[in-house]
Design an enzyme around this catalytic site. Structure first.
Site, PDB file in Angstrom:
ATOM      1  N   HIS A 187       0.848  -1.198   0.000  1.00 59.60           N
ATOM      2  CA  HIS A 187       0.000   0.000   0.000  1.00 59.60           C
ATOM      3  C   HIS A 187       0.883   1.247   0.000  1.00 59.60           C
ATOM      4  O   HIS A 187       1.848   1.321   0.752  1.00 59.60           O
ATOM      5  CB  HIS A 187      -0.895   0.034   1.243  1.00 59.60           C
ATOM      6  CG  HIS A 187      -1.981  -0.995   1.232  1.00 59.60           C
ATOM      7  ND1 HIS A 187      -3.099  -0.909   2.012  1.00 59.60           N
ATOM      8  CD2 HIS A 187      -2.119  -2.141   0.527  1.00 59.60           C
ATOM      9  CE1 HIS A 187      -3.880  -1.943   1.794  1.00 59.60           C
ATOM     10  NE2 HIS A 187      -3.304  -2.718   0.904  1.00 59.60           N
TER      11      HIS A 187
ATOM     12  N   TYR B 228      -8.686   4.896   8.789  1.00 63.65           N
ATOM     13  CA  TYR B 228      -8.775   5.161  10.231  1.00 63.65           C
ATOM     14  C   TYR B 228      -9.804   6.274  10.414  1.00 63.65           C
ATOM     15  O   TYR B 228      -9.576   7.394   9.952  1.00 63.65           O
ATOM     16  CB  TYR B 228      -7.436   5.656  10.781  1.00 63.65           C
ATOM     17  CG  TYR B 228      -6.343   4.606  10.862  1.00 63.65           C
ATOM     18  CD1 TYR B 228      -5.550   4.301   9.760  1.00 63.65           C
ATOM     19  CD2 TYR B 228      -6.093   3.937  12.054  1.00 63.65           C
ATOM     20  CE1 TYR B 228      -4.536   3.348   9.851  1.00 63.65           C
ATOM     21  CE2 TYR B 228      -5.078   2.987  12.149  1.00 63.65           C
ATOM     22  CZ  TYR B 228      -4.312   2.699  11.046  1.00 63.65           C
ATOM     23  OH  TYR B 228      -3.315   1.760  11.137  1.00 63.65           O
TER      24      TYR B 228
ATOM     25  N   PRO C  16      -2.634  -0.602  19.336  1.00 59.84           N
ATOM     26  CA  PRO C  16      -2.477  -1.057  17.950  1.00 59.84           C
ATOM     27  C   PRO C  16      -2.731   0.013  16.882  1.00 59.84           C
ATOM     28  O   PRO C  16      -2.551  -0.256  15.697  1.00 59.84           O
ATOM     29  CB  PRO C  16      -3.496  -2.199  17.836  1.00 59.84           C
ATOM     30  CG  PRO C  16      -4.483  -1.970  18.915  1.00 59.84           C
ATOM     31  CD  PRO C  16      -3.762  -1.270  20.016  1.00 59.84           C
TER      32      PRO C  16
ATOM     33  N   LYS D  71       2.162  -1.079  15.089  1.00 55.89           N
ATOM     34  CA  LYS D  71       3.604  -1.143  15.332  1.00 55.89           C
ATOM     35  C   LYS D  71       4.119  -2.349  16.117  1.00 55.89           C
ATOM     36  O   LYS D  71       5.325  -2.607  16.136  1.00 55.89           O
ATOM     37  CB  LYS D  71       4.045   0.119  16.099  1.00 55.89           C
ATOM     38  CG  LYS D  71       3.978   1.379  15.281  1.00 55.89           C
ATOM     39  CD  LYS D  71       5.021   1.371  14.202  1.00 55.89           C
ATOM     40  CE  LYS D  71       4.918   2.560  13.298  1.00 55.89           C
ATOM     41  NZ  LYS D  71       5.265   2.260  11.921  1.00 55.89           N
TER      42      LYS D  71
ATOM     43  N   TYR E 222       4.655   6.022  10.121  1.00 59.86           N
ATOM     44  CA  TYR E 222       3.794   4.877   9.799  1.00 59.86           C
ATOM     45  C   TYR E 222       4.547   3.845   8.955  1.00 59.86           C
ATOM     46  O   TYR E 222       4.482   2.643   9.233  1.00 59.86           O
ATOM     47  CB  TYR E 222       2.521   5.339   9.084  1.00 59.86           C
ATOM     48  CG  TYR E 222       1.417   4.300   9.153  1.00 59.86           C
ATOM     49  CD1 TYR E 222       0.400   4.384  10.105  1.00 59.86           C
ATOM     50  CD2 TYR E 222       1.414   3.225   8.276  1.00 59.86           C
ATOM     51  CE1 TYR E 222      -0.592   3.416  10.173  1.00 59.86           C
ATOM     52  CE2 TYR E 222       0.417   2.254   8.340  1.00 59.86           C
ATOM     53  CZ  TYR E 222      -0.582   2.361   9.285  1.00 59.86           C
ATOM     54  OH  TYR E 222      -1.554   1.390   9.363  1.00 59.86           O
TER      55      TYR E 222
HETATM   56  P1  RFL Z   1       3.520 -12.856  20.857  1.00 57.43           P
HETATM   57  O1  RFL Z   1       3.013 -12.865  19.476  1.00 57.43           O
HETATM   58  O2  RFL Z   1       2.565 -12.644  21.967  1.00 57.43           O
HETATM   59  O3  RFL Z   1       4.247 -14.261  21.056  1.00 57.43           O
HETATM   60  C1  RFL Z   1       4.673 -14.710  22.334  1.00 57.43           C
HETATM   61  C2  RFL Z   1       4.658 -16.210  22.324  1.00 57.43           C
HETATM   62  O4  RFL Z   1       5.128 -16.698  23.575  1.00 57.43           O
HETATM   63  C3  RFL Z   1       4.295 -17.754  23.997  1.00 57.43           C
HETATM   64  N1  RFL Z   1       4.405 -17.874  25.460  1.00 57.43           N
HETATM   65  C4  RFL Z   1       5.157 -18.805  26.072  1.00 57.43           C
HETATM   66  N2  RFL Z   1       5.912 -19.795  25.601  1.00 57.43           N
HETATM   67  C5  RFL Z   1       6.544 -20.584  26.496  1.00 57.43           C
HETATM   68  N3  RFL Z   1       6.428 -20.412  27.833  1.00 57.43           N
HETATM   69  C6  RFL Z   1       5.685 -19.428  28.353  1.00 57.43           C
HETATM   70  N4  RFL Z   1       5.601 -19.277  29.689  1.00 57.43           N
HETATM   71  C7  RFL Z   1       4.999 -18.572  27.460  1.00 57.43           C
HETATM   72  N5  RFL Z   1       4.187 -17.508  27.631  1.00 57.43           N
HETATM   73  C8  RFL Z   1       3.830 -17.104  26.411  1.00 57.43           C
HETATM   74  C9  RFL Z   1       2.911 -17.373  23.507  1.00 57.43           C
HETATM   75  O5  RFL Z   1       2.055 -18.506  23.395  1.00 57.43           O
HETATM   76  C10 RFL Z   1       3.246 -16.758  22.149  1.00 57.43           C
HETATM   77  O6  RFL Z   1       3.226 -17.703  21.097  1.00 57.43           O
HETATM   78  O7  RFL Z   1       4.704 -11.811  21.050  1.00 57.43           O
HETATM   79  P2  RFL Z   1       5.859 -11.330  20.010  1.00 57.43           P
HETATM   80  O8  RFL Z   1       6.494 -12.513  19.334  1.00 57.43           O
HETATM   81  O9  RFL Z   1       6.688 -10.369  20.771  1.00 57.43           O
HETATM   82  O10 RFL Z   1       5.067 -10.572  18.852  1.00 57.43           O
HETATM   83  C11 RFL Z   1       4.398  -9.387  19.120  1.00 57.43           C
HETATM   84  C12 RFL Z   1       3.159  -9.259  18.232  1.00 57.43           C
HETATM   85  O11 RFL Z   1       2.404 -10.451  18.317  1.00 57.43           O
HETATM   86  C13 RFL Z   1       2.282  -8.062  18.624  1.00 57.43           C
HETATM   87  O12 RFL Z   1       3.077  -6.962  18.954  1.00 57.43           O
HETATM   88  C14 RFL Z   1       1.329  -7.648  17.485  1.00 57.43           C
HETATM   89  O13 RFL Z   1       0.368  -8.641  17.233  1.00 57.43           O
HETATM   90  C15 RFL Z   1       0.628  -6.339  17.834  1.00 57.43           C
HETATM   91  N6  RFL Z   1      -0.359  -5.926  16.838  1.00 57.43           N
HETATM   92  C16 RFL Z   1       0.030  -5.329  15.660  1.00 57.43           C
HETATM   93  N7  RFL Z   1       1.336  -5.158  15.377  1.00 57.43           N
HETATM   94  C17 RFL Z   1       1.722  -4.638  14.180  1.00 57.43           C
HETATM   95  O14 RFL Z   1       2.925  -4.481  13.953  1.00 57.43           O
HETATM   96  N8  RFL Z   1       0.814  -4.263  13.209  1.00 57.43           N
HETATM   97  C18 RFL Z   1      -0.511  -4.414  13.416  1.00 57.43           C
HETATM   98  O15 RFL Z   1      -1.277  -4.129  12.507  1.00 57.43           O
HETATM   99  C19 RFL Z   1      -0.961  -4.922  14.685  1.00 57.43           C
HETATM  100  N9  RFL Z   1      -2.265  -5.087  14.940  1.00 57.43           N
HETATM  101  C20 RFL Z   1      -1.722  -6.148  17.070  1.00 57.43           C
HETATM  102  C21 RFL Z   1      -2.655  -5.687  16.104  1.00 57.43           C
HETATM  103  C22 RFL Z   1      -2.165  -6.810  18.222  1.00 57.43           C
HETATM  104  C23 RFL Z   1      -3.517  -7.001  18.413  1.00 57.43           C
HETATM  105  N10 RFL Z   1      -3.886  -7.718  19.565  1.00 57.43           N
HETATM  106  C24 RFL Z   1      -4.768  -8.825  19.541  1.00 57.43           C
HETATM  107  C25 RFL Z   1      -3.137  -7.551  20.790  1.00 57.43           C
HETATM  108  C26 RFL Z   1      -4.013  -5.863  16.304  1.00 57.43           C
HETATM  109  C27 RFL Z   1      -4.436  -6.494  17.473  1.00 57.43           C
HETATM  110  C28 RFL Z   1      -5.923  -6.614  17.664  1.00 57.43           C
HETATM  111  C1  PHB Z   2      -4.950  -5.029  11.014  1.00 57.39           C
HETATM  112  O1  PHB Z   2      -5.165  -5.154   9.788  1.00 57.39           O
HETATM  113  O2  PHB Z   2      -5.108  -5.971  11.798  1.00 57.39           O
HETATM  114  C2  PHB Z   2      -4.527  -3.731  11.563  1.00 57.39           C
HETATM  115  C3  PHB Z   2      -4.250  -2.679  10.700  1.00 57.39           C
HETATM  116  C4  PHB Z   2      -3.859  -1.462  11.218  1.00 57.39           C
HETATM  117  C5  PHB Z   2      -3.756  -1.298  12.591  1.00 57.39           C
HETATM  118  C6  PHB Z   2      -4.016  -2.343  13.447  1.00 57.39           C
HETATM  119  C7  PHB Z   2      -4.412  -3.575  12.938  1.00 57.39           C
HETATM  120  O3  PHB Z   2      -3.377  -0.089  13.087  1.00 57.39           O
END
Ligand code: RFL
Ligand code: PHB
Length: 390
Positions: free
Chosen positions: A72, A200, A291, A295, A384
Site C-alpha cells: 500500500h 482510520y 495497535p 507497530k 507509519y
Molecule cells: P507474541 O506474538 O505474543 O508471542 C509470544 C509467544 O510466547 C508464547 N508464550 C510462552 N511460551 C513458552 N512459555 C511461556 N511461559 C509462554 N508464555 C507465552 C505465547 O504462546 C506466544 O506464542 O509476542 P511477540 O512474538 O513479541 O510478537 C508481538 C506481536 O504479536 C504483537 O506486537 C502484534 O500482534 C501487535 N499488533 C500489531 N502489530 C503490528 O505491527 N501491526 C498491526 O497491525 C498490529 N495489529 C496487534 C494488532 C495486536 C492485536 N492484539 C490482539 C493484541 C491488532 C491487534 C488486535
Molecule cells: C490489522 O489489519 O489488523 C490492523 C491494521 C492497522 C492497525 C491495526 C491492525 O493499526
C-alpha cells in the site's frame, strides 16, 4: 539439552530470532507454550513496515509475502464524513505491506522446520534460571518429561503474559504504563475490502478501522469498552456501527459473513531495561503499544534484528559491545514508536470525560493540519512506514 540461545516463546519474535541466528550459524531451541495449530491461527497484526518487509525478504523468508502480500502506498484518515489520504510513497518513497501476522509466523515456522531448527510446542512449567551467571538454563516440561535447556543466552520472546520479564528482580526494573479507557472489537469478515487502502475513522460514535487480509477477507476494528462483552455485539449491530462510523458520501461499505470477533484492551507499556545478565527481552514481553499505529509486530522484528546481530558479533569476535548496548538501542526506537502510537490513538479515539468536546475540537484541528500541511502529513507518513531499522 544444550544450545547456544534458549528462546522462550514461538511467536513472531521468537521464530524470527531463531531463523536470523541460524543464518549466522548459531544454534537455538524455541520453547512455545501453545500448539503449532493455535500459534498459526491466532489473528493479530496485519501491517508490515517497509523495513520489516525488507528484512523478511533479505532473510529469505519473504517469498510468499512477496506473492500474496499487498503493498500500500498510503492510508486514509477520516473525520466524521471527511476522508483524507496520506500518500506515503509520494511523501517518503516508502510503503507498507498488508500481510497477516499468522502468515509471517507460518512462513517462519515452515522455514525453521526445513532448516532442521528445533521448535518445541506445548511446553509447560517454563522457568528461567541462573541468568546472572555464565550458565543460564531453562527448565520446562515437554510431553510429560521435565527437562533442562542449557545455553549461553536466554531470549525472552514470550509476549506480554510470559514469564521472562518477571524473572528480572523488581528492584532492577522500571515499568512505565498507560491503560486506555477503551478497547478494540476486532472483526474478520468474508467480504472483499471496500477500499484498496486502510481507513482510520474518528466519528462522533468513536473510532473505526477498515483493513483487510486478502481480496476476499476484510478486517475491521471498532472502539468499544475495554471489558466489552461480545454478547453486546450481534453481527447486525457491528455492520450498522461500521456503516455509521466509516460512512462517507459516494462510498459503499460491503457487508458479508462475520467469521471472527474478539475484544482487546489497549495499553502502552515499557519495562526497562531489556536485559538482565544473560536474559534478553524482545517484543511484547518488554513493551506493548496500542495497535493504532500498527507497530507491535514491527517493534518485535526490530528488537530481534538487533539481538541476533549482537549475539552473532559476540560469537564471531568476543566483543560484548552489541549486547551491552542492546537495551538502550532498542528503547530509543521503542519510545519513538510509543509516542507515535499514543499520538495516532489520541487523534482517532474518544477518551470521554468532562473535556470530551474540547478534545474533539483539538482532534479536528490536528486533522485539518494534516490536510493542509505537507510537513504534518510527512511526519505521520515517515512514522507509519517506519523509521530505518538500524
Ligand atoms: P507474541 O506474538 O505474543 O508471542 C509470544 C509467544 O510466547 C508464547 N508464550 C510462552 N511460551 C513458552 N512459555 C511461556 N511461559 C509462554 N508464555 C507465552 C505465547 O504462546 C506466544 O506464542 O509476542 P511477540 O512474538 O513479541 O510478537 C508481538 C506481536 O504479536 C504483537 O506486537 C502484534 O500482534 C501487535 N499488533 C500489531 N502489530 C503490528 O505491527 N501491526 C498491526 O497491525 C498490529 N495489529 C496487534 C494488532 C495486536 C492485536 N492484539 C490482539 C493484541 C491488532 C491487534 C488486535
Ligand atoms: C490489522 O489489519 O489488523 C490492523 C491494521 C492497522 C492497525 C491495526 C491492525 O493499526
Amino acid at each position: 539439552m544444550r544450545t547456544q540461545v534458549a528462546i522462550v516463546g514461538g511467536g513472531p519474535a521468537g521464530l524470527l530470532l531463531s531463523h536470523l541466528l541460524h543464518l549466522h550459524g548459531i544454534d537455538s531451541v524455541v520453547l512455545e507454550r501453545r500448539s503449532q495449530e493455535y500459534v498459526q491461527h491466532r489473528v493479530r497484526a496485519g501491517v508490515l513496515e517497509q523495513g520489516t518487509a525488507d528484512l523478511l525478504r533479505e532473510a529469505g523468508v519473504g517469498d510468499r509475502m512477496q506473492r500474496e502480500g499487498d503493498v500500500h502506498d498510503g492510508v486514509h484518515l477520516q473525520f466524521d464524513e471527511e476522508r483524507l489520504r496520506i500518500p506515503f510513497r509520494e511523501l517518503t518513497g516508502r510503503g507498507i505491506t498488508v500481510y497477516g501476522q499468522q502468515e509471517v509466523v507460518r512462513d517462519l515456522a515452515e522455514r525453521r522446520r526445513r532448516d532442521g531448527g528445533q521448535v518445541l510446542f506445548e511446553v509447560a512449567d517454563v522457568g528461567v534460571h541462573d541468568v546472572t551467571t555464565d550458565r543460564p538454563f531453562v527448565r520446562f516440561t515437554h510431553e510429560g518429561v521435565e527437562r533442562e535447556l542449557h545455553a549461553d543466552f536466554v531470549a525472552g520472546c514470550d509476549g506480554f503474559h510470559g514469564i521472562c520479564r518477571d524473572t528480572i528482580p523488581a528492584g532492577t526494573r522500571t515499568v512505565y504504563e498507560r491503560v486506555y479507557p477503551f478497547g478494540w472489537l476486532g472483526v474478520l469478515a468474508s467480504v472483499a475490502p471496500s477500499c484498496g487502502e486502510l481507513i482510520y475513522a474518528n466519528h462522533a460514535n468513536g473510532f473505526a478501522l477498515h483493513s483487510m487480509r486478502s481480496a476476499e477477507v476484510s478486517r475491521f476494528y471498532l472502539q468499544c469498552a475495554p471489558d466489552e462483552s461480545l454478547d453486546e455485539w450481534p453481527d447486525e449491530r457491528i455492520w450498522a456501527e461500521l456503516q455509521t462510523r466509516l460512512g462517507t458520501p459516494g462510498w459503499t461499505l460491503h457487508e458479508g459473513p462475520i467469521i471472527d470477533k474478539t475484544v482487546t484492551a489497549m495499553r502502552s507499556f515499557v519495562a526497562e531495561p531489556l536485559r538482565h545478565g544473560r536474559l534478553f527481552l524482545a517484543g511484547d514481553s518488554a513493551h506493548i503499544v496500542p495497535p493504532t499505529g500498527a507497530k507491535g509486530l514491527n517493534l518485535a522484528v526490530s528488537d530481534v534484528d538487533r539481538l541476533a546481530d549482537a549475539v552473532a558479533t559476540y560469537h564471531r569476535t568476543g566483543s560484548t559491545t552489541g549486547l551491552d548496548g542492546y537495551s538502550a538501542a532498542c528503547l530509543q526506537r521503542v519510545w519513538r514508536v510509543q509516542n507515535f502510537s499514543w499520538w495516532m490513538t489520541s487523534l482517532t479515539h474518544h477518551f470521554g470525560g468532562p473535556d470530551a468536546a474540547f478534545e474533539r475540537r483539538l482532534q479536528r484541528a490536528q486533522f485539518d493540519y494534516l490536510r493542509t500541511s505537507t510537513a504534518a502529513a510527512t511526519t505521520l507518513a515517515e512514522n507509519y512506514v517506519g523509521l530505518p531499522l538500524r
